[in-house]
Design a protein around this motif. Structure first.
Motif, PDB file in Angstrom:
ATOM      1  N   VAL A  15       0.846  -1.193   0.000  1.00 60.11           N
ATOM      2  CA  VAL A  15       0.000   0.000   0.000  1.00 60.11           C
ATOM      3  C   VAL A  15       0.882   1.244   0.000  1.00 60.11           C
ATOM      4  CG1 VAL A  15      -1.896  -1.168   1.191  1.00 60.11           C
ATOM      5  CG2 VAL A  15      -0.160   0.033   2.540  1.00 60.11           C
ATOM      6  N   ALA A  16       0.237   2.414  -0.113  1.00 64.99           N
ATOM      7  CA  ALA A  16       0.953   3.683  -0.141  1.00 64.99           C
ATOM      8  C   ALA A  16       1.542   4.019   1.221  1.00 64.99           C
ATOM      9  CB  ALA A  16       0.007   4.801  -0.584  1.00 64.99           C
ATOM     10  N   ASP A  17       2.657   4.733   1.184  1.00 67.41           N
ATOM     11  CA  ASP A  17       3.285   5.251   2.407  1.00 67.41           C
ATOM     12  C   ASP A  17       2.514   6.499   2.829  1.00 67.41           C
ATOM     13  OD1 ASP A  17       5.036   5.823   4.472  1.00 67.41           O
ATOM     14  OD2 ASP A  17       6.523   6.758   3.165  1.00 67.41           O
ATOM     15  N   ALA A  18       1.372   6.279   3.447  1.00 66.99           N
ATOM     16  CA  ALA A  18       0.463   7.377   3.767  1.00 66.99           C
ATOM     17  C   ALA A  18      -0.113   7.226   5.173  1.00 66.99           C
ATOM     18  CB  ALA A  18      -0.665   7.429   2.738  1.00 66.99           C
ATOM     19  N   GLY A  19       0.711   6.754   6.103  1.00 66.27           N
ATOM     20  CA  GLY A  19       0.276   6.633   7.484  1.00 66.27           C
ATOM     21  C   GLY A  19      -0.551   5.397   7.772  1.00 66.27           C
ATOM     22  N   ILE A  20      -0.545   4.437   6.867  1.00 63.62           N
ATOM     23  CA  ILE A  20      -1.347   3.227   7.059  1.00 63.62           C
ATOM     24  C   ILE A  20      -0.611   2.221   7.946  1.00 63.62           C
ATOM     25  CG2 ILE A  20      -2.379   1.253   5.866  1.00 63.62           C
ATOM     26  CD1 ILE A  20      -2.785   3.176   3.451  1.00 63.62           C
ATOM     27  N   ALA A  21       0.700   2.117   7.769  1.00 65.85           N
ATOM     28  CA  ALA A  21       1.482   1.179   8.572  1.00 65.85           C
ATOM     29  C   ALA A  21       1.522   1.648  10.024  1.00 65.85           C
ATOM     30  CB  ALA A  21       2.900   1.069   8.021  1.00 65.85           C
ATOM     31  N   THR A  22       1.478   0.709  10.947  1.00 63.36           N
ATOM     32  CA  THR A  22       1.485   1.006  12.377  1.00 63.36           C
ATOM     33  C   THR A  22       2.887   0.869  12.957  1.00 63.36           C
ATOM     34  OG1 THR A  22       1.108  -1.283  13.023  1.00 63.36           O
ATOM     35  CG2 THR A  22      -0.854   0.062  12.528  1.00 63.36           C
ATOM     36  N   TYR A  23       3.014   1.294  14.219  1.00 61.46           N
ATOM     37  CA  TYR A  23       4.272   1.083  14.946  1.00 61.46           C
ATOM     38  C   TYR A  23       4.651  -0.392  14.942  1.00 61.46           C
ATOM     39  CZ  TYR A  23       7.117  -0.047  18.998  1.00 61.46           C
ATOM     40  OH  TYR A  23       8.073  -0.582  19.830  1.00 61.46           O
ATOM     41  N   SER A  24       3.693  -1.258  15.235  1.00 54.06           N
ATOM     42  CA  SER A  24       3.981  -2.697  15.299  1.00 54.06           C
ATOM     43  C   SER A  24       4.466  -3.227  13.956  1.00 54.06           C
ATOM     44  CB  SER A  24       2.733  -3.470  15.739  1.00 54.06           C
ATOM     45  OG  SER A  24       2.352  -3.091  17.039  1.00 54.06           O
ATOM     46  N   ASP A  25       3.839  -2.780  12.860  1.00 54.74           N
ATOM     47  CA  ASP A  25       4.291  -3.177  11.528  1.00 54.74           C
ATOM     48  C   ASP A  25       5.757  -2.813  11.320  1.00 54.74           C
ATOM     49  OD1 ASP A  25       1.755  -4.109  10.682  1.00 54.74           O
ATOM     50  OD2 ASP A  25       1.168  -2.107  10.007  1.00 54.74           O
ATOM     51  N   MET A  26       6.079  -1.583  11.671  1.00 55.42           N
ATOM     52  CA  MET A  26       7.381  -1.038  11.312  1.00 55.42           C
ATOM     53  C   MET A  26       8.499  -1.507  12.227  1.00 55.42           C
ATOM     54  SD  MET A  26       6.738   0.460   8.530  1.00 55.42           S
ATOM     55  CE  MET A  26       8.146   1.503   8.173  1.00 55.42           C
ATOM     56  N   VAL A  27       8.258  -1.564  13.537  1.00 54.68           N
ATOM     57  CA  VAL A  27       9.339  -1.981  14.432  1.00 54.68           C
ATOM     58  C   VAL A  27       9.702  -3.442  14.169  1.00 54.68           C
ATOM     59  CG1 VAL A  27       7.915  -2.724  16.409  1.00 54.68           C
ATOM     60  CG2 VAL A  27      10.221  -1.829  16.794  1.00 54.68           C
ATOM     61  N   ALA A  28       8.722  -4.263  13.831  1.00 55.35           N
ATOM     62  CA  ALA A  28       9.009  -5.665  13.534  1.00 55.35           C
ATOM     63  C   ALA A  28       9.852  -5.782  12.271  1.00 55.35           C
ATOM     64  CB  ALA A  28       7.705  -6.445  13.386  1.00 55.35           C
ATOM     65  N   ARG A  29       9.455  -5.083  11.233  1.00 59.89           N
ATOM     66  CA  ARG A  29      10.158  -5.180   9.946  1.00 59.89           C
ATOM     67  C   ARG A  29      11.548  -4.539  10.025  1.00 59.89           C
ATOM     68  NH1 ARG A  29       8.423  -7.951   5.139  1.00 59.89           N
ATOM     69  NH2 ARG A  29       9.077  -6.768   3.310  1.00 59.89           N
ATOM     70  N   MET A  30      11.629  -3.338  10.603  1.00 60.75           N
ATOM     71  CA  MET A  30      12.912  -2.648  10.707  1.00 60.75           C
ATOM     72  C   MET A  30      13.852  -3.400  11.649  1.00 60.75           C
ATOM     73  SD  MET A  30      12.808   0.002   8.709  1.00 60.75           S
ATOM     74  CE  MET A  30      11.724   1.243   7.977  1.00 60.75           C
ATOM     75  N   GLY A  31      13.324  -3.906  12.745  1.00 62.59           N
ATOM     76  CA  GLY A  31      14.152  -4.651  13.683  1.00 62.59           C
ATOM     77  C   GLY A  31      14.718  -5.913  13.072  1.00 62.59           C
ATOM     78  N   GLN A  32      13.923  -6.576  12.258  1.00 61.25           N
ATOM     79  CA  GLN A  32      14.399  -7.782  11.576  1.00 61.25           C
ATOM     80  C   GLN A  32      15.577  -7.457  10.674  1.00 61.25           C
ATOM     81  OE1 GLN A  32      11.736  -9.584   8.611  1.00 61.25           O
ATOM     82  NE2 GLN A  32      12.088 -11.560   9.601  1.00 61.25           N
ATOM     83  N   MET A  33      15.496  -6.348   9.945  1.00 60.37           N
ATOM     84  CA  MET A  33      16.603  -5.958   9.072  1.00 60.37           C
ATOM     85  C   MET A  33      17.831  -5.581   9.887  1.00 60.37           C
ATOM     86  SD  MET A  33      14.861  -3.979   5.813  1.00 60.37           S
ATOM     87  CE  MET A  33      13.830  -2.811   6.709  1.00 60.37           C
TER      88      MET A  33
END
Length: 289
Positions: A52-70
């Motif tokens: 989806v678009a980078d328009a505030g749809i992703a949540t903290y939980s979405d992002m910390v999990a994905r960024m932390g994995q990287m």
């Protein structure tokens, strides 16, 4: 915890070129190439994880999990996009704590209203500068190590003008940001003005097809910048390669002409298969005994 190598690179005045990474394949490819830093792009991470678009749809939980994995899967320090901190001051504190605990080395926070929008798209609005100053102070207080860097971004240039963007950049640096990021200046002259006005380390956002001119690293350093991120380079290249490969498959019904452009062996090496095979071989021998 945060990797101290990134702060050391800034202290040594090395110009930092950070490729955008958006999934574990892009992160592992970049990790093996000797960069001082890799950048977890919000646009690319949201696109690859959610489509989806980078328009505030992703949540903290979405992002910390994905960024932390990287971050955990790489040796190279990772600076990660965290949008607006996903809410008010309490949310910012929680976000900083979570990103640091996830092994990320720097967090990017911006002064847009929620829901945020991609920085090179229209319709962005910003909160009062004083509110963002409080967010930065909370972020600085919430981190447990000075090696965890705070990147403060302002999107004021597009709607409020360059002078206001510079004013905010100065305020955010004074509030405790380690790196100041003035989003989408529209000419080299504007970038030079930013470099002259702000003494804190400056970040340039090099987006292919965006509002800001793409300048070589040597030029960026000359005009006052300390770092450049290339958030889109990876996912644009990946999408182009996939489109070409899939189009050929659809048209011809085979992949013969494409061949192994990257190489299946290289991918198995990148993903750690040799270690798996070595482990299995050792323990198979022990089981036989």
């Amino acid at each position: 915890m945060a990797n101290p190598a990134l702060r050391q690179a800034f202290a040594q005045k090395r110009f930092i070129v950070a490729p955008g990474v958006f999934d574990m394949i892009s992160a592992k490819v970049a990790d093996g190439m000797g960069f001082d830093c890799i950048y977890g792009t919000g646009f690319g991470t949201v696109a690859s994880a959610l489509g989806v678009a980078d328009a505030g749809i992703a949540t903290y939980s979405d992002m910390v999990a994905r960024m932390g994995q990287m971050a955990r899967g790489c040796r190279t320090p990772l600076i990660a996009d965290a949008d607006t901190g996903y809410g008010g001051l309490l949310n910012v504190r929680h976000t900083v704590m979570g990103y640091e605990q996830a092994g990320i080395s720097g967090i990017q926070l911006e002064d847009q209203e929620m829901p945020k929008k991609c920085g090179h798209t229209p319709g962005r609005r910003v909160i009062p500068a004083e509110e963002m100053v409080l967010k930065i102070k909370v972020a600085a207080e919430a981190r447990t190590s000075a090696d965890f860097l705070i990147v403060a971004r302002t999107d004021a240039r597009t709607t409020l003008g360059l002078e206001e963007a510079i004013r905010r950049g100065l305020m955010y640096g004074d509030a405790g940001a380690d790196i100041v990021f003035i989003e989408s200046p529209e000419s080299e002259e504007e970038m030079r003005a930013i470099g002259k006005a702000i003494a804190k380390p400056l970040l340039a956002n090099m987006v292919e097809g965006g509002r800001t001119p793409i300048l070589p690293a040597e030029k960026l350093k000359e005009i006052g910048y300390a770092m450049a991120i290339y958030p889109a380079i990876g996912f644009l290249a990946a999408a182009a390669a996939l489109e070409k490969a899939y189009a050929h498959l659809k048209a011809s019904g085979d992949s013969i002409a494409i061949g192994e452009s990257y190489g299946f062996k290289r991918m198995t090496d990148l993903m750690g298969f040799p270690d798996v095979w070595n482990f299995e071989s050792r323990w198979a021998t022990k089981a036989a005994e």
